[in-house]
Design an enzyme around this catalytic site. Structure first.
Site, PDB file in Angstrom:
ATOM      1  CB  SER A 130      -0.850  -0.029   1.278  1.00 50.23           C
ATOM      2  OG  SER A 130      -1.419   1.229   1.518  1.00 50.23           O
ATOM      3  CE1 TYR A 157      -3.847  -2.679   5.530  1.00 50.22           C
ATOM      4  CE2 TYR A 157      -3.368  -0.337   5.522  1.00 50.22           C
ATOM      5  CZ  TYR A 157      -3.641  -1.497   4.840  1.00 50.22           C
ATOM      6  OH  TYR A 157      -3.684  -1.485   3.470  1.00 50.22           O
ATOM      7  CE  LYS A 161      -1.416  -4.459   3.246  1.00 49.99           C
ATOM      8  NZ  LYS A 161      -1.693  -5.792   2.696  1.00 49.99           N
TER       9      LYS A 161
HETATM   10  C1  UD1 Z   1      -6.937   4.246   3.899  1.00 43.40           C
HETATM   11  C2  UD1 Z   1      -5.648   3.894   4.577  1.00 43.40           C
HETATM   12  C3  UD1 Z   1      -4.797   3.088   3.645  1.00 43.40           C
HETATM   13  C4  UD1 Z   1      -5.541   1.866   3.179  1.00 43.40           C
HETATM   14  C5  UD1 Z   1      -6.817   2.326   2.500  1.00 43.40           C
HETATM   15  C6  UD1 Z   1      -7.650   1.149   2.032  1.00 43.40           C
HETATM   16  C7  UD1 Z   1      -5.016   5.677   6.145  1.00 43.40           C
HETATM   17  C8  UD1 Z   1      -4.107   6.808   6.430  1.00 43.40           C
HETATM   18  N1  UD1 Z   1      -4.906   5.092   4.964  1.00 43.40           N
HETATM   19  O1  UD1 Z   1      -6.660   5.147   2.842  1.00 43.40           O
HETATM   20  O2  UD1 Z   1      -3.632   2.678   4.306  1.00 43.40           O
HETATM   21  O3  UD1 Z   1      -4.732   1.120   2.304  1.00 43.40           O
HETATM   22  O4  UD1 Z   1      -7.590   3.101   3.413  1.00 43.40           O
HETATM   23  O5  UD1 Z   1      -8.318   0.520   3.054  1.00 43.40           O
HETATM   24  O6  UD1 Z   1      -5.846   5.334   6.951  1.00 43.40           O
HETATM   25  N2  UD1 Z   1     -13.222  10.414   3.676  1.00 43.40           N
HETATM   26  C9  UD1 Z   1     -14.241  11.284   4.031  1.00 43.40           C
HETATM   27  N3  UD1 Z   1     -15.402  10.751   4.540  1.00 43.40           N
HETATM   28  C10 UD1 Z   1     -15.572   9.402   4.707  1.00 43.40           C
HETATM   29  C11 UD1 Z   1     -14.512   8.518   4.345  1.00 43.40           C
HETATM   30  C12 UD1 Z   1     -13.344   9.076   3.835  1.00 43.40           C
HETATM   31  O7  UD1 Z   1     -14.121  12.492   3.901  1.00 43.40           O
HETATM   32  O8  UD1 Z   1     -16.634   8.984   5.191  1.00 43.40           O
HETATM   33  C13 UD1 Z   1     -11.983  10.986   3.109  1.00 43.40           C
HETATM   34  C14 UD1 Z   1     -10.759  10.711   3.948  1.00 43.40           C
HETATM   35  O9  UD1 Z   1     -10.595  11.697   4.921  1.00 43.40           O
HETATM   36  C15 UD1 Z   1      -9.664  10.714   2.874  1.00 43.40           C
HETATM   37  C16 UD1 Z   1     -10.373  10.214   1.622  1.00 43.40           C
HETATM   38  O10 UD1 Z   1     -11.757  10.366   1.873  1.00 43.40           O
HETATM   39  O11 UD1 Z   1      -9.240  12.020   2.657  1.00 43.40           O
HETATM   40  C17 UD1 Z   1     -10.085   8.769   1.307  1.00 43.40           C
HETATM   41  O12 UD1 Z   1     -10.330   8.002   2.467  1.00 43.40           O
HETATM   42  P1  UD1 Z   1     -10.328   6.401   2.484  1.00 43.40           P
HETATM   43  O13 UD1 Z   1     -11.170   5.883   1.380  1.00 43.40           O
HETATM   44  O14 UD1 Z   1     -10.625   5.950   3.870  1.00 43.40           O
HETATM   45  O15 UD1 Z   1      -8.822   6.021   2.095  1.00 43.40           O
HETATM   46  P2  UD1 Z   1      -7.432   6.503   2.734  1.00 43.40           P
HETATM   47  O16 UD1 Z   1      -7.613   7.072   4.074  1.00 43.40           O
HETATM   48  O17 UD1 Z   1      -6.740   7.321   1.723  1.00 43.40           O
END
Ligand code: UD1
Length: 347
Positions: A130, A157, A161
């Site tokens: 990842s 997690y 990795k």
């Molecule tokens: C996360 C993990 C990453 C993992 C990936 C897949 C972290 C730092 N990273 O990525 O290691 O491989 O998930 O499981 O935790 N968001 C919202 N509202 C929501 C959900 C998400 O605003 O309800 C935003 C988050 O703040 C982020 C973006 O959407 O900015 C993407 O979030 P998400 O899909 O959870 O992925 P990552 O956090 O990038």
């Protein structure tokens, strides 16, 4: 008749695993899938069978149990390569249950490597890593290449990795027959165009796109965008969202290369992303435009542990794996929505 060898896919019923099964079968590989359905469903294997019109060899087993895992190698002595997806992947849960995460994720990798290298034949492993290994990249390192430093992990997690990558690096040095490709994924999204396989999170989705599609389906009342005061053009976080089918195809390229390229490095790493960063708000707006659904959302405080911005420099995968992620994000979001609608029986 399959012309290519057999590939073991651990976590075959999972999100990326199931899409990769489809691409391997389409590329002419024999496969065997393994999953214990701890975070997935047999429905996904049925979906793979329906898409490919083949009966998929599959064994229900727990990769963190050596006896269970060994059964697969007894049943399929012709395995030439393995793609290792089977792992726990919830960041927040890993903070609360680190032992469970280390036990499951590290054990299964050790057993896989041991079983693969004890066959007395060439052993090829693709490891599902990842972009989390890069942590918060320094701005001058964006887009981020494979040479960027690995930063201390922010969750157990993420640490699994990093540890698995290091374990594999040591094993490649020790076992001449072993080759490894670590694939560092950015943010996989979307579902197969058939809507027969897709992402199926347990409980409340933690990831953005399943939360969006569940909100659009009326299961969640509104999307909370975590933070709009970040140092980005619209204040929301930036990620590199990559279509899961494009991602799956990169695994086929990686296996091809390990099996058919004699002079290739024994250990290699590739970033798998599109090379384009998209903000949360841009993604939400694209979803609404692509699907015509009016998505209720509001801004909420920042989520702890979130990275501000990260996107890939995928040049190495583009040139060496001869692969690129080209599916437009509006199309990908339509596929995600079609999948959600199908499983919720909407329309
Ligand atoms: C996360 C993990 C990453 C993992 C990936 C897949 C972290 C730092 N990273 O990525 O290691 O491989 O998930 O499981 O935790 N968001 C919202 N509202 C929501 C959900 C998400 O605003 O309800 C935003 C988050 O703040 C982020 C973006 O959407 O900015 C993407 O979030 P998400 O899909 O959870 O992925 P990552 O956090 O990038």
């Amino acid at each position: 008749m399959n012309k290519k060898g057999r590939v073991l896919v651990t976590g075959a019923a999972g999100y990326i695993g199931s899409h990769t099964m489809v691409e391997l079968i389409n590329a002419g590989y024999s496969v065997v899938g393994v999953d214990n359905f701890s975070n997935s469903s047999p429905q996904m294997i049925k979906g793979v069978e329906e898409i490919t019109s083949t009966k998929v060899p599959f064994i229900e087993a727990d990769c963190s149990s050596k006896e269970d895992f060994a059964r697969i190698f007894e049943a399929y002595p012709d395995i030439e390569a393995a793609i290792h997806f089977a792992a726990f992947k919830a960041v927040g849960e890993s903070v609360l249950q680190p032992i469970r995460y280390f036990e499951n994720n590290i054990r299964s990798l050790l057993y896989l490597t041991e079983l693969m290298t004890s066959k007395g034949k060439r052993a090829n492993i693709v490891f599902s890593s990842s972009c989390t290994v890069y942590g918060e990249p320094d701005p001058e390192n964006l887009p981020i290449s494979e040479e960027a430093p690995v930063k201390p992990a922010t969750s157990p997690y993420g640490r699994t990795k990093q540890m698995c990558e290091e374990i594999l690096r040591d094993c490649v040095r020790a076992y001449p027959e072993l080759k490894v490709t670590a694939l560092r994924y950015f943010n996989p999204i979307g579902a197969h165009p058939s809507a027969l396989i897709g992402e199926m999170p347990n409980g409340v989705p933690q990831n953005l796109v399943p939360f969006i599609t569940q909100t659009a389906a009326g299961i969640r009342s509104e999307l909370k965008i975590f933070g709009n005061d970040y140092d980005t053009p619209d204040g929301t976080c930036i990620r590199d969202y990559i279509y899961v089918c494009d991602l799956a195809k990169a695994h086929v390229s990686a296996v091809d290369r390990m099996l058919y390229c004699e002079e290739c490095p024994k250990y290699d790493i590739f970033n798998l992303g599109t090379g384009r960063g998209l903000s949360v708000l841009e993604l939400v707006n694209t979803f609404m435009e692509a699907t015509g659904v009016d998505l209720p959302f509001s801004y909420a405080p920042r989520r702890e542990g979130d990275i501000v911005k990260v996107w890939a420099k995928p040049d190495k995968a583009n040139s060496i794996l001869k692969w690129s992620a080209d599916t437009p994000v509006d199309q990908v979001l339509k596929y995600a929505w079609n999948w959600e609608k199908r499983i919720r029986e909407i329309e």
